[in-house]
Design a protein around this motif. Structure first.
Motif, PDB file in Angstrom:
ATOM      1  N   THR A 208      -0.384   7.894   4.194  1.00  0.00           N
ATOM      2  CA  THR A 208      -0.441   8.297   5.602  1.00  0.00           C
ATOM      3  C   THR A 208       0.593   9.372   5.906  1.00  0.00           C
ATOM      4  O   THR A 208       0.349  10.234   6.729  1.00  0.00           O
ATOM      5  N   LYS A 209       1.720   9.316   5.215  1.00  0.00           N
ATOM      6  CA  LYS A 209       2.728  10.361   5.416  1.00  0.00           C
ATOM      7  C   LYS A 209       2.213  11.702   4.896  1.00  0.00           C
ATOM      8  O   LYS A 209       2.431  12.744   5.506  1.00  0.00           O
TER       9      LYS A 209
ATOM     10  N   ASP B 225       1.525  13.664   8.188  1.00  0.00           N
ATOM     11  CA  ASP B 225       2.898  14.137   8.314  1.00  0.00           C
ATOM     12  C   ASP B 225       3.847  13.133   8.975  1.00  0.00           C
ATOM     13  O   ASP B 225       4.937  13.483   9.391  1.00  0.00           O
ATOM     14  N   LYS B 226       3.425  11.914   9.121  1.00  0.00           N
ATOM     15  CA  LYS B 226       4.327  10.848   9.525  1.00  0.00           C
ATOM     16  C   LYS B 226       3.778   9.534   8.976  1.00  0.00           C
ATOM     17  O   LYS B 226       2.586   9.363   8.790  1.00  0.00           O
ATOM     18  N   GLU B 227       4.704   8.635   8.729  1.00  0.00           N
ATOM     19  CA  GLU B 227       4.323   7.367   8.116  1.00  0.00           C
ATOM     20  C   GLU B 227       3.785   6.425   9.191  1.00  0.00           C
ATOM     21  O   GLU B 227       4.522   5.941  10.046  1.00  0.00           O
ATOM     22  N   LEU B 228       2.483   6.179   9.165  1.00  0.00           N
ATOM     23  CA  LEU B 228       1.855   5.302  10.140  1.00  0.00           C
ATOM     24  C   LEU B 228       1.950   3.836   9.733  1.00  0.00           C
ATOM     25  O   LEU B 228       1.940   2.951  10.579  1.00  0.00           O
TER      26      LEU B 228
ATOM     27  N   SER C 260       4.181   1.146   7.369  1.00  0.00           N
ATOM     28  CA  SER C 260       5.420   0.997   6.607  1.00  0.00           C
ATOM     29  C   SER C 260       5.117   0.372   5.243  1.00  0.00           C
ATOM     30  O   SER C 260       3.998  -0.041   4.956  1.00  0.00           O
TER      31      SER C 260
END
Length: 139
Positions: free
Chosen positions: A44-45, A49-52, A54
């Motif tokens: 997802t990162k 471009d961001k970690e949705l 964890s």
């Protein structure tokens, strides 16, 4: 004279390997799901471009319980012998769950992953015990 198994005993003997077959299939499916879950966060990162999502925590502890449950279900000597072809594969997810759990519990401080470490160590101990029991039974 030979003992003739009663109807219920014969049915139970036939159902036991079938349940172990389903158990081994469940271990494999859960391992594949665990791998997908592990790589979902970094993917997802990369895509957004961001970690949705964890990194796995409590669900990893649940994943790590499945091989131990199968080892517990196969604790009878004939059931353990029936799983002889799958024992090496069983060590792969156990090792993976143990290493991931230990690394993230120690280095990232994710305390719930100690459940994963304990479950993996318990399953390894169960495998060792059943293997030694089988070796003693063969002699």
């Amino acid at each position: 004279m030979t003992d003739i198994p009663r109807d219920g005993e014969a049915e139970q003997a036939n159902l036991r390997p079938l349940s172990l077959l389903y158990g081994m299939a469940a271990v494999k499916v859960v391992f594949i799901l665990a791998l997908l879950r592990l790589f979902a966060g970094p993917m997802t990162k990369d895509f957004f471009d961001k970690e949705l999502i964890s990194m796995p925590t409590w669900e990893w502890a649940l994943f790590s319980l499945t091989p131990g449950i199968l080892v517990f279900l196969a604790r009878r000597p004939q059931d353990w012998a029936w799983l002889s072809s799958e024992r090496n594969f069983l060590r792969i997810p156990l090792s993976f769950y143990f290493l991931y759990g230990l690394a993230f519990a120690v280095f990232q401080g994710v305390w719930i992953l100690w459940i994963s470490v304990a479950a993996s160590v318990g399953a390894f101990a169960g495998i060792r015990y059943l293997n030694s029991k089988e070796a003693a039974h063969d002699h």
